[in-house]
Design a protein around this motif. Structure first.
Motif, PDB file in Angstrom:
ATOM      1  N   GLY A   1     -44.093  -5.313 -23.683  1.00 51.66           N
ATOM      2  CA  GLY A   1     -44.652  -6.149 -22.627  1.00 51.66           C
ATOM      3  C   GLY A   1     -43.955  -6.063 -21.291  1.00 51.66           C
ATOM      4  N   TYR A   2     -42.945  -5.157 -21.147  1.00 49.38           N
ATOM      5  CA  TYR A   2     -42.249  -4.992 -19.875  1.00 49.38           C
ATOM      6  C   TYR A   2     -42.848  -3.808 -19.120  1.00 49.38           C
ATOM      7  CZ  TYR A   2     -38.837  -7.822 -22.429  1.00 49.38           C
ATOM      8  OH  TYR A   2     -38.233  -8.800 -23.172  1.00 49.38           O
ATOM      9  N   ASN A   3     -42.790  -3.863 -17.793  1.00 46.45           N
ATOM     10  CA  ASN A   3     -43.382  -2.809 -16.985  1.00 46.45           C
ATOM     11  C   ASN A   3     -42.671  -1.474 -17.217  1.00 46.45           C
ATOM     12  OD1 ASN A   3     -45.281  -4.502 -15.791  1.00 46.45           O
ATOM     13  ND2 ASN A   3     -43.879  -5.078 -14.125  1.00 46.45           N
TER      14      ASN A   3
ATOM     15  N   GLN B   1     -33.977   5.740 -16.324  1.00 46.83           N
ATOM     16  CA  GLN B   1     -34.710   6.548 -15.359  1.00 46.83           C
ATOM     17  C   GLN B   1     -36.213   6.511 -15.568  1.00 46.83           C
ATOM     18  OE1 GLN B   1     -32.318  10.297 -16.114  1.00 46.83           O
ATOM     19  NE2 GLN B   1     -32.575  10.480 -13.907  1.00 46.83           N
ATOM     20  N   PHE B   2     -36.603   6.365 -16.819  1.00 44.01           N
ATOM     21  CA  PHE B   2     -38.014   6.577 -17.127  1.00 44.01           C
ATOM     22  C   PHE B   2     -38.354   5.925 -18.462  1.00 44.01           C
ATOM     23  CE2 PHE B   2     -41.035   9.445 -19.420  1.00 44.01           C
ATOM     24  CZ  PHE B   2     -42.151   9.243 -18.620  1.00 44.01           C
ATOM     25  N   THR B   3     -39.539   5.337 -18.562  1.00 43.04           N
ATOM     26  CA  THR B   3     -40.040   4.833 -19.845  1.00 43.04           C
ATOM     27  C   THR B   3     -41.518   5.185 -19.968  1.00 43.04           C
ATOM     28  OG1 THR B   3     -40.753   2.654 -19.045  1.00 43.04           O
ATOM     29  CG2 THR B   3     -38.455   2.854 -19.784  1.00 43.04           C
ATOM     30  N   ALA B   4     -41.980   5.258 -21.185  1.00 44.30           N
ATOM     31  CA  ALA B   4     -43.401   5.463 -21.467  1.00 44.30           C
ATOM     32  C   ALA B   4     -43.760   4.639 -22.692  1.00 44.30           C
ATOM     33  CB  ALA B   4     -43.697   6.939 -21.708  1.00 44.30           C
ATOM     34  N   GLY B   5     -44.798   3.831 -22.573  1.00 43.78           N
ATOM     35  CA  GLY B   5     -45.238   3.003 -23.686  1.00 43.78           C
ATOM     36  C   GLY B   5     -44.544   1.659 -23.778  1.00 43.78           C
ATOM     37  N   LEU B   6     -43.606   1.383 -22.874  1.00 42.76           N
ATOM     38  CA  LEU B   6     -42.845   0.131 -22.927  1.00 42.76           C
ATOM     39  C   LEU B   6     -43.746  -1.085 -22.724  1.00 42.76           C
ATOM     40  CD1 LEU B   6     -40.055  -1.254 -23.091  1.00 42.76           C
ATOM     41  CD2 LEU B   6     -39.831  -0.922 -20.619  1.00 42.76           C
ATOM     42  N   LYS B   7     -44.687  -0.972 -21.800  1.00 44.25           N
ATOM     43  CA  LYS B   7     -45.583  -2.088 -21.505  1.00 44.25           C
ATOM     44  C   LYS B   7     -46.402  -2.476 -22.729  1.00 44.25           C
ATOM     45  CE  LYS B   7     -47.806  -5.029 -18.807  1.00 44.25           C
ATOM     46  NZ  LYS B   7     -47.145  -6.225 -18.225  1.00 44.25           N
ATOM     47  N   ASP B   8     -46.939  -1.482 -23.418  1.00 50.90           N
ATOM     48  CA  ASP B   8     -47.776  -1.763 -24.592  1.00 50.90           C
ATOM     49  C   ASP B   8     -46.949  -2.288 -25.760  1.00 50.90           C
ATOM     50  OD1 ASP B   8     -50.087  -0.963 -23.315  1.00 50.90           O
ATOM     51  OD2 ASP B   8     -49.900   1.120 -23.967  1.00 50.90           O
TER      52      ASP B   8
ATOM     53  N   HIS C   1     -47.690  10.749 -23.815  1.00 47.58           N
ATOM     54  CA  HIS C   1     -48.136   9.447 -23.327  1.00 47.58           C
ATOM     55  C   HIS C   1     -49.573   9.115 -23.725  1.00 47.58           C
ATOM     56  CE1 HIS C   1     -47.796   5.763 -21.177  1.00 47.58           C
ATOM     57  NE2 HIS C   1     -48.749   6.073 -20.329  1.00 47.58           N
ATOM     58  N   PRO C   2     -50.502  10.053 -23.636  1.00 48.91           N
ATOM     59  CA  PRO C   2     -51.873   9.704 -24.059  1.00 48.91           C
ATOM     60  C   PRO C   2     -51.971   9.360 -25.543  1.00 48.91           C
ATOM     61  CG  PRO C   2     -51.869  11.675 -22.698  1.00 48.91           C
ATOM     62  CD  PRO C   2     -50.444  11.390 -23.042  1.00 48.91           C
ATOM     63  N   MET C   3     -50.977   9.786 -26.326  1.00 47.77           N
ATOM     64  CA  MET C   3     -51.010   9.548 -27.763  1.00 47.77           C
ATOM     65  C   MET C   3     -50.208   8.320 -28.172  1.00 47.77           C
ATOM     66  SD  MET C   3     -50.412  13.507 -28.947  1.00 47.77           S
ATOM     67  CE  MET C   3     -50.364  13.038 -30.671  1.00 47.77           C
ATOM     68  N   ILE C   4     -49.497   7.709 -27.208  1.00 44.55           N
ATOM     69  CA  ILE C   4     -48.621   6.589 -27.545  1.00 44.55           C
ATOM     70  C   ILE C   4     -49.438   5.411 -28.070  1.00 44.55           C
ATOM     71  CG2 ILE C   4     -47.200   4.774 -26.495  1.00 44.55           C
ATOM     72  CD1 ILE C   4     -45.779   6.910 -24.944  1.00 44.55           C
TER      73      ILE C   4
END
Length: 290
Positions: A78-80, A68-75, A48-51
């Motif tokens: 644009g979705y939470n 269940q889970f997402t990482a980087g989707l917002k960036d 995640h810190p590298m996304i």
């Protein structure tokens, strides 16, 4: 039909997905091999810190039919983002981001990969999970569509080898401009790879015979057959093989071109271009004759 694709047609496709996904979920047993918590930790602590802005991860639970889970989707889109502590997001909601003109074919490719993997699940081991890759147009929260490159891996399986959850890695590409969806790439480093790959295409063909065979008749089927066997064939070749007149052949080709262009929402320039695309995505002309 084109005007209603984003509402009525999209709903029909998603309703059909709900039916299939519910049937699939009801077949699943308990987790026998899983790496979910380990993966959550890896993404949160290391990845995640590298996304970067165009990369995001997603974990889909096929038993619960939820993300269940997402990482980087917002960036990226644009979705939470979704955290494991939350209830998740229905997979159907995520599928509504896919361009409606490409949604049905995308779901069929996904269904075919599941079906092929189930059929040959005895060949799948924890050390040789297949990777499914496809490029699909997704909507950004700003309303614009972008090509998203998706790589999917099994994450959890039950004691029968059926996939319970999967992890997707997505990378955003250039803006979507109505291009066609291409078949997925299925990577599987084991003796069973060719069987699973062939099974995927077989499932896709079974689907297309239902949605396209009824639109064509045996005359059009003969043109498909000629082009499938000889991609460089022209009208003179069709005349020689069939004995048909040139004008009739052109009329048959125009109908094929119209049907394919309307169905795939794409301006094919020639009949041959349309036929070659159908062949590329796994469809072959097979009319059932009683």
């Amino acid at each position: 039909m084109v005007k209603g694709i984003g509402t009525v047609r999209q709903k029909e496709i998603l309703d059909a997905y709900d039916t299939y996904s519910t049937q699939y979920a009801n077949q699943l047993g308990l987790v026998s091999s899983g790496r979910t918590q380990e993966l959550f930790g890896q993404i949160n602590q290391e990845m995640h810190p590298m996304i970067i802005q165009n990369l995001f991860w997603m974990v889909l639970n096929l038993k619960d039919r939820r993300i269940q889970f997402t990482a980087g989707l917002k960036d990226a889109l644009g979705y939470n983002d979704i955290q494991p502590t939350f209830n998740g997001l229905p997979i159907r909601d995520m599928l509504s981001w896919i361009n409606p003109h490409r949604l049905q074919l995308f779901l069929q490719f996904a269904h075919a990969s599941y079906a092929a993997s189930i059929q040959y699940r005895n060949l799948i081991s924890e050390g040789s999970y297949p990777c499914y890759r496809i490029r699909v147009p997704m909507k950004h929260s700003n309303g614009n569509y972008y090509w998203v490159y998706q790589s999917s891996f099994p994450l959890e399986v039950d004691d029968q080898g059926m996939m319970i959850s999967q992890v997707n890695q997505h990378f955003m590409g250039h803006p979507y401009k109505g291009e066609l969806l291409e078949p997925p790439e299925l990577l599987f480093k084991s003796i069973g790879f060719s069987k699973i790959r062939d099974g995927l295409m077989m499932e896709a063909r079974q689907y297309f015979r239902h949605i396209l065979d009824i639109r064509f008749d045996p005359i059009h089927g003969k043109i498909f057959e000629i082009y499938f066997q000889n991609p460089e064939a022209g009208i003179k070749d069709i005349e020689r093989i069939t004995g048909w007149k040139s004008m009739d052949i052109k009329n048959y080709q125009r109908k094929i071109l119209r049907i394919a262009s309307e169905y795939f929402h794409y301006p094919f320039t020639t009949c041959k271009e349309a036929v070659h695309y159908l062949h590329r995505i796994g469809w072959q002309y097979e009319v059932l004759r009683e």
